[in-house]
Design a protein around this motif. Structure first.
Motif: not given
Length: 93
Positions: A28, A30, A36, A67, A82
């Motif tokens: 991810k 983030d 992000s 997302q 994110y």
């Protein structure tokens, strides 16, 4: 089964016959101040390409992405969206 090439790595939404997955990835983009929400699918694929190359793989199988947002971060007026992606590195011959 959808397949796309990105920087020499095959991203496959599924697992073709005869392919043995090597390592599960849970990636991810983030961070509290990483902006992000301005990132794209290519940014998450860049991270996964690096991981696949480190494993000696030429594919990511069972690729899923999207997302997400965080309710708690939205209360603090911090970037709350994110990118995430999952899949497994694999070698296709």
């Amino acid at each position: 089964m959808y397949r796309a090439e990105y920087k020499g790595i095959a991203f496959i939404e599924g697992c073709p016959p005869g392919v043995v997955p090597m390592r599960q990835l849970d990636t991810k983009i983030d961070g509290w101040f990483s902006q992000s929400q301005l990132k794209s699918l290519d940014n998450i694929k860049d991270v996964m390409v690096d991981q696949a190359r480190a494993d000696g793989a030429n594919a990511i199988v069972n690729f899923k992405y999207g997302q997400k947002n965080s309710f708690w971060r939205s209360l603090l007026s911090v970037d709350d969206v994110y990118w995430f992606a999952t899949g497994a590195t694999a070698k296709i011959v």
